[in-house]
Scaffold this active site. Structure first.
Site, PDB file in Angstrom:
ATOM      1  N   HIS A  32      73.262  13.908  22.689  1.00 28.42           N
ATOM      2  CA  HIS A  32      72.521  14.483  21.548  1.00 28.42           C
ATOM      3  C   HIS A  32      72.400  13.481  20.390  1.00 28.42           C
ATOM      4  CE1 HIS A  32      72.986  18.672  23.078  1.00 28.42           C
ATOM      5  NE2 HIS A  32      74.200  18.322  23.401  1.00 28.42           N
TER       6      HIS A  32
HETATM    7  O1  RIB Z   1      75.301  20.429  19.475  1.00 26.90           O
HETATM    8  C1  RIB Z   1      75.510  19.061  19.672  1.00 26.90           C
HETATM    9  C2  RIB Z   1      76.228  18.458  18.503  1.00 26.90           C
HETATM   10  O2  RIB Z   1      77.495  19.086  18.329  1.00 26.90           O
HETATM   11  C3  RIB Z   1      76.544  16.966  18.698  1.00 26.90           C
HETATM   12  O3  RIB Z   1      76.560  16.319  17.458  1.00 26.90           O
HETATM   13  C4  RIB Z   1      77.919  16.989  19.293  1.00 26.90           C
HETATM   14  O4  RIB Z   1      78.655  15.792  18.988  1.00 26.90           O
HETATM   15  C5  RIB Z   1      78.548  18.147  18.571  1.00 26.90           C
HETATM   16  O5  RIB Z   1      79.026  17.677  17.331  1.00 26.90           O
END
Ligand code: RIB
Ligand code: CA
Length: 317
Positions: free
Chosen positions: A241
């Site tokens: 992500h």
């Molecule tokens: O939903 C994904 C996010 O939440 C990313 O930043 C992951 O590292 C968690 O922090």
């Protein structure tokens, strides 16, 4: 020198890929890294950030710790997705940081870096938005030194930590509301609707692992994260992500964006932390009064994105 960048982070396996992407990119001036609670408690996210910069041979980059809890309502739930230490229990396999933690807190470091910069700085929050909301609230005078905020967070169609909410927003909805809805700093939201489409598979990870010490070390941090995303994706892969957001931060225009008002549910109900991206056509009319608009990343060349990240990490200094 290219993009001046501050990363605010809660490492976190995907944060590790994002931090490494920025740290090894010769066209990025990584001014500093600030840490926040999130995937694991603040002490761990801070230790992880320092070790990751050491892994990338970047002891020149200052690290400052920020918020240990949300602005208003506590939430005791940590993510189990990233393992007990945030890095699949492998944080200890990373080198110890030689650079001490900064004496300033995260907001203090961000203010110092913004004031000292001779050009506007991109801020890439890839965890809960508590530090960034505090910065905007307490230091309005630095607003003109922020080029834009490029954040990983939110969801248009669904959540991940709950049916409605994505983790970074859910972890501090009041902070997210300030950044996404109640401020006027240029903002790009990179939601999980897009980041999920950028998932990488085991072949991609194998190329990274065989590319050199940094790639091998990053791959070694993935087991718990891989176990989670094997169930979510239905194949051996991970969703990086945060690296998708940092890729846009350092390569503007990599992601296709559309402009919408975005609100955040700060109620106490089951939809707490939901991001409401208002795509009603009438709001696009010239005469409409939609209020605060932000860019929402909706698409990209998926293979091109994957190749951009892999090539940068493989070419690590
Ligand atoms: O939903 C994904 C996010 O939440 C990313 O930043 C992951 O590292 C968690 O922090
Ligand atoms: Ca994160």
């Amino acid at each position: 020198m290219g993009t001046k960048l501050i990363i605010d982070t809660d490492p976190g396996v995907d944060d590790a890929f994002a931090i490494a992407l920025a740290a090894v990119s010769a066209d990025v001036d990584l001014l500093g890294v600030t840490t926040v609670f999130g995937n694991v408690p603040l002490a761990m996210t801070t230790a992880n950030a320092r070790r990751l910069l050491q892994l990338c041979d970047r002891p020149d980059v200052p690290v400052a710790a920020g918020a240990a809890r949300p602005l208003v309502h506590r939430n005791e739930r940590n993510s189990t997705v990233h393992g007990v230490d945030g890095l699949s229990g492998r944080a200890g396999s990373l080198p110890e940081a030689t650079r001490p933690l900064e004496p300033q807190d995260a907001v203090g470091l961000m203010v110092s870096l913004l004031e000292a910069s001779d050009e506007p700085v991109t801020i890439a929050p890839i965890g809960p938005l508590t530090n960034v909301a505090a910065l905007l609230a307490a230091h309005p005078g630095v607003r003109d030194k922020i080029a834009r905020i490029v954040l990983m967070g939110g969801g248009m169609a669904h959540g991940n930590i709950t049916a409605a909410a994505e983790f970074n927003i859910w972890a501090d909805p009041e902070a997210a509301r300030r950044v996404l809805s109640e401020d006027d700093v240029p903002c790009v939201m990179v939601p999980l609707d897009l980041t999920h489409r950028c998932a990488v598979d085991s072949a991609w990870l194998a190329k990274l692992a065989s590319s050199g010490p940094i790639g091998k070390a990053l791959d070694a941090l993935t087991p718990d994260y891989l176990a989670h995303y094997r169930r979510v994706l239905g194949y051996d892969g991970i969703v990086m992500h945060d690296a998708v957001a940092v890729a846009e931060a350092i390569n503007p225009g990599l992601l296709r964006t559309e402009t919408y008002p975005v609100n955040v549910d700060t109620s106490a109900g089951p939809s707490r932390g939901q991001t409401l991206v208002d795509r009603r056509p009438a709001l696009q009319d010239p005469g409409a009064q939609p209020g605060r608009l932000i860019e929402v990343a909706t698409d990209t060349d998926l293979d091109g994105l994957r190749e951009f990240v892999l090539t940068r990490l493989i070419e690590a200094r």
